[in-house]
Design an enzyme around this catalytic site. Structure first.
Site, mmCIF file in Angstrom:
data_model
loop_
_atom_site.group_PDB
_atom_site.id
_atom_site.type_symbol
_atom_site.label_atom_id
_atom_site.label_comp_id
_atom_site.label_asym_id
_atom_site.label_seq_id
_atom_site.Cartn_x
_atom_site.Cartn_y
_atom_site.Cartn_z
ATOM 1 N N ASN A 9 0.869 -1.176 0.000
ATOM 2 C CA ASN A 9 0.000 0.000 0.000
ATOM 3 C C ASN A 9 0.905 1.225 0.000
ATOM 4 O OD1 ASN A 9 -1.800 2.055 0.472
ATOM 5 N ND2 ASN A 9 -2.211 1.481 2.605
ATOM 6 N N TRP A 10 1.021 1.838 -1.151
ATOM 7 C CA TRP A 10 1.948 2.969 -1.275
ATOM 8 C C TRP A 10 1.398 4.262 -0.678
ATOM 9 C CZ3 TRP A 10 4.358 2.708 -6.896
ATOM 10 C CH2 TRP A 10 5.327 1.699 -6.901
ATOM 11 N N LYS A 11 0.137 4.282 -0.325
ATOM 12 C CA LYS A 11 -0.486 5.512 0.203
ATOM 13 C C LYS A 11 -0.195 6.682 -0.746
ATOM 14 C CE LYS A 11 0.225 3.479 4.689
ATOM 15 N NZ LYS A 11 0.109 3.615 6.103
ATOM 16 N N HIS A 93 -9.481 1.118 4.667
ATOM 17 C CA HIS A 93 -8.212 1.292 5.379
ATOM 18 C C HIS A 93 -8.444 2.221 6.575
ATOM 19 C CE1 HIS A 93 -4.096 2.475 6.279
ATOM 20 N NE2 HIS A 93 -3.721 1.370 5.656
ATOM 21 N N GLU A 95 -6.847 4.612 7.671
ATOM 22 C CA GLU A 95 -6.655 6.044 7.385
ATOM 23 C C GLU A 95 -7.903 6.623 6.706
ATOM 24 O OE1 GLU A 95 -2.910 5.596 5.340
ATOM 25 O OE2 GLU A 95 -2.002 5.008 7.243
ATOM 26 N N GLU A 165 -5.519 -5.242 10.347
ATOM 27 C CA GLU A 165 -4.492 -4.240 10.614
ATOM 28 C C GLU A 165 -4.795 -3.520 11.929
ATOM 29 O OE1 GLU A 165 -2.411 -3.001 6.739
ATOM 30 O OE2 GLU A 165 -4.099 -1.670 7.032
ATOM 31 N N GLY A 171 2.387 1.979 10.683
ATOM 32 C CA GLY A 171 3.344 3.070 10.522
ATOM 33 C C GLY A 171 4.035 3.475 11.813
ATOM 34 N N SER A 211 3.327 -2.432 10.224
ATOM 35 C CA SER A 211 4.785 -2.416 10.400
ATOM 36 C C SER A 211 5.458 -3.734 10.033
ATOM 37 C CB SER A 211 5.147 -1.990 11.826
ATOM 38 O OG SER A 211 4.685 -0.659 12.068
ATOM 39 N N GLY A 232 2.769 -1.251 4.255
ATOM 40 C CA GLY A 232 2.840 0.175 3.912
ATOM 41 C C GLY A 232 4.274 0.591 3.646
ATOM 42 N N GLY A 233 4.918 1.178 4.656
ATOM 43 C CA GLY A 233 6.251 1.765 4.518
ATOM 44 C C GLY A 233 7.269 0.875 3.821
#
Ligand code: PEP
Length: 247
Positions: A9-11, A93, A95, A165, A171, A211, A232-233
């Site tokens: 997930n590149w956001k 998600h 966010e 999640e 993150g 993470s 993600g990251g």
């Protein structure tokens, strides 16, 4: 046997040039992987990524709206995503839930529309730190799963991927441990079993997210209920993401 699925997930990261450069490399590096690999890129890069004619890496979006078309400024429809070569779409998600105030009813409409348009939803569920501390984790994820999947048919459920999640692990560098995540994911599978029968529930893939890195992926993939990761990251750098895919 469920095929593991690892999705990035590149956001809101990477312009078109950066996206193309990384996915081209990634596609070569993971060509022989038995794992299903998905990159959920920003909308702006999807056409260019699709035009690469990728061999292994599949494309996903990070959100969509449930209407077919119309006066919804700033929104993107399921058929638009299909048109640019998406196979998956992340929905619900945390966010989106927290920053953009999406609730289970809205997320459910999106899940149903995605399936109607032949997209595979990655439905995200997970508890806040306060809910975890109050012992509400399972109640929260069971409710989000039940409401998110309302109206999905038995024919469609296999196309759904659920991502567990825990919000406090996204993150933050904090992770759930493998056993805890496995237990929560088992309760999500049980919920799907109550809705669709245990045979179908055994076919649904459920990821862990929060993470995930090359150094901790084995802890999660070694668990019987965990079928992959939403990352993600660590999906933004080719070395890290390849390290996760080749767990
Ligand atoms: C995510 O955004 O879905 C996620 C899991 O992020 P991170 O891996 O950075 O915690």
């Amino acid at each position: 046997m469920r095929t593991p699925i690892i999705a990035g997930n590149w956001k809101m990261h990477k312009n078109v040039g950066e996206a193309v450069e990384m996915v081209r490399m990634l596609d070569e590096r993971v060509a022989d992987s038995p794992v299903e690999v998905v990159i959920c890129a920003p909308f702006t890069s999807l056409s260019a990524l699709s035009a690469l004619g990728l061999g292994k890496v599949k494309l996903g979006a990070q959100n969509m709206f449930y209407a077919d078309q119309g006066a919804y400024t700033g929104e993107i429809s399921a058929s638009m995503l299909e048109d640019v070569g998406c196979e998956y779409v992340i929905l619900g998600h945390s966010e989106r839930r927290e920053i953009f105030k999406e609730d289970d009813e809205l997320i459910n409409k999106k899940v149903l529309k995605a399936l109607e348009a032949n997209l595979k939803p990655i439905l995200c569920v997970g508890e806040t730190l306060a809910q975890r501390k109050a012992g509400e984790t399972e109640t929260v994820v069971v409710a989000q799963t039940t409401q998110g999947l309302a109206g999905v048919s038995a024919d469609q459920i296999e196309k759904v991927v659920v991502a567990y999640e825990p919000i406090w692990a996204i993150g933050t560098g904090e992770t759930s441990n493998g056993d805890d995540a496995n237990q929560v994911i088992a309760s999500i599978r049980q919920t799907i079993g109550k809705l669709f029968g245990s045979e179908l529930a055994e076919k649904v893939r459920i990821q862990y997210g929060g993470s995930v890195k090359p150094s901790n992926i084995n802890e999660f993939m070694g668990q019987p209920e965990i079928d992959g990761a939403l990352v993600g990251g660590a999906s933004l750098k080719v070395e890290d993401f390849v390290g996760i895919i080749k767990y």
